[in-house]
Design a protein around this motif. Structure first.
Motif, PDB file in Angstrom:
ATOM      1  N   ALA A 143       0.862  -1.186   0.000  1.00  0.00           N
ATOM      2  CA  ALA A 143       0.000   0.000   0.000  1.00  0.00           C
ATOM      3  C   ALA A 143       0.896   1.233   0.000  1.00  0.00           C
ATOM      4  N   GLU A 144       0.975   1.905  -1.152  1.00  0.00           N
ATOM      5  CA  GLU A 144       1.853   3.070  -1.323  1.00  0.00           C
ATOM      6  C   GLU A 144       1.112   4.345  -0.946  1.00  0.00           C
ATOM      7  N   ALA A 145       1.587   5.027   0.093  1.00  0.00           N
ATOM      8  CA  ALA A 145       0.973   6.275   0.531  1.00  0.00           C
ATOM      9  C   ALA A 145       1.249   7.376  -0.480  1.00  0.00           C
ATOM     10  N   GLY A 146       0.246   8.200  -0.712  1.00  0.00           N
ATOM     11  CA  GLY A 146       0.385   9.351  -1.599  1.00  0.00           C
ATOM     12  C   GLY A 146       0.166  10.639  -0.830  1.00  0.00           C
ATOM     13  N   PRO A 147      -0.646  11.554  -1.357  1.00  0.00           N
ATOM     14  CA  PRO A 147      -0.851  12.846  -0.696  1.00  0.00           C
ATOM     15  C   PRO A 147      -1.502  12.697   0.682  1.00  0.00           C
ATOM     16  N   VAL A 148      -1.043  13.535   1.612  1.00  0.00           N
ATOM     17  CA  VAL A 148      -1.627  13.625   2.949  1.00  0.00           C
ATOM     18  C   VAL A 148      -2.161  15.046   3.110  1.00  0.00           C
ATOM     19  N   THR A 149      -3.465  15.175   3.311  1.00  0.00           N
ATOM     20  CA  THR A 149      -4.076  16.488   3.484  1.00  0.00           C
ATOM     21  C   THR A 149      -4.775  16.557   4.835  1.00  0.00           C
ATOM     22  N   PHE A 150      -5.114  17.789   5.250  1.00  0.00           N
ATOM     23  CA  PHE A 150      -5.631  18.000   6.603  1.00  0.00           C
ATOM     24  C   PHE A 150      -6.903  18.823   6.576  1.00  0.00           C
ATOM     25  N   ASP A 151      -7.765  18.518   7.563  1.00  0.00           N
ATOM     26  CA  ASP A 151      -8.847  19.430   7.873  1.00  0.00           C
ATOM     27  C   ASP A 151      -8.743  19.729   9.366  1.00  0.00           C
ATOM     28  N   GLY A 152      -9.765  20.310   9.921  1.00  0.00           N
ATOM     29  CA  GLY A 152      -9.646  20.695  11.320  1.00  0.00           C
ATOM     30  C   GLY A 152      -9.618  19.552  12.295  1.00  0.00           C
ATOM     31  N   ALA A 153     -10.086  18.363  11.870  1.00  0.00           N
ATOM     32  CA  ALA A 153     -10.254  17.273  12.824  1.00  0.00           C
ATOM     33  C   ALA A 153      -9.352  16.079  12.574  1.00  0.00           C
TER      34      ALA A 153
END
Length: 279
Positions: A143-153
């Protein structure tokens, strides 16, 4: 062998080929007929078998006088860190000399798209004390990790799944190693080899966090795909970065009162979440 060759520390230029193999070109001119060999040792191997945890590569002279060894892409080398040594003819393994890194051509590792079958990755790199080593991964499935994005939680991770499908009831598990074996399960979505999931940080911080916790992330395919034992570790290995821990640094986020959550990579390029008391 000339006196200058005895005194000189061996140095190797490395080129990674399209099949994942590595060519080592040593800038050593030799006058004797019998060439030395390149010895790759798996760091930390404890097998009583002397040849276990070792790969031996023959060195052949080039027209310019250098010596070349090739590690084929088909070689099944165990996952881990392999130190590179030069072993003289007639010498023993304990007398092998560490090789220094020269130029490393890793261009073919960038944006790599693996073929079907086990994922085998090898990256030559310089160690902290100036020696040459090769970082190897062998994953099936992967399982190749790609983009990591964030929200407030929390955070959302997208990636690519090789060697298996999601199936039905697939999930991602955040696991806290230790005696209590805490696990947080969240749903995963995706299609045609992709996956995505959102991990809420406040659900990791169940109760007070008085010391640092390192949660590991696993993708567990649904039963319809024949669930791999223990799930599939979510990592990022399909490029030219051999150690992401200090290179990919993400911002921390609040995980509840007095707790901070920070996504991070381990020294093995595995994706994790670090929980710690907020400053």
């Amino acid at each position: 062998m000339t006196a200058s060759a005895v005194r000189r520390t061996p140095r190797a230029d490395c080129t990674v080929g399209p099949d994942g193999g590595i060519t080592f070109d040593l800038d050593l001119r030799r006058e004797d007929e019998e060439a030395p060999e390149l010895l790759l040792r798996l760091r930390g191997a404890k097998s009583p078998d002397r040849d276990a945890g070792a790969v031996r590569l023959s060195l052949s002279p080039l027209r310019d006088g250098r010596l070349r060894a090739v590690l084929p892409g088909t070689t099944r080398s165990a996952e881990g860190r392999w130190d590179v040594y030069l072993r003289e003819p007639g010498g023993d393994d304990d007398g092998a000399v560490a090789v220094e890194p020269g130029i490393r051509d890793l261009r073919l590792l960038v944006d790599r798209a693996p073929a079907s079958g086990p994922i085998a990755v090898r990256i030559p790199y310089p160690t902290l004390d100036g020696r040459l080593a090769v970082r190897c991964w062998l994953r099936a499935p992967h399982a190749e990790a790609g983009p990591v994005t964030f929200d407030g939680a929390g955070m959302t991770v997208e990636g690519t799944l090789y060697g298996t499908g999601l199936g039905t009831d697939a999930r991602v598990e955040a696991r806290l190693p230790g005696a209590d074996g805490r696990v947080l399960r969240v749903p995963v979505t995706g299609q045609e080899g992709t996956f995505a999931f959102t991990l809420p940080f406040d659900r990791l911080a169940d109760g007070s966090v008085t010391a640092q916790q390192l949660w590991t992330l696993w993708l567990v395919p649904g039963a319809a795909e024949g669930e791999p034992a223990g799930g599939v570790r979510i990592s990022r290995i399909l490029d030219d970065v051999w150690d992401r821990k200090k290179i990919f640094v993400y911002p921390g986020r609040s995980a509840g009162e007095g707790v901070r959550a920070t996504p991070c990579y381990s020294t093995d390029n595995d994706l994790c979440v670090r929980l710690e008391p907020a400053p």
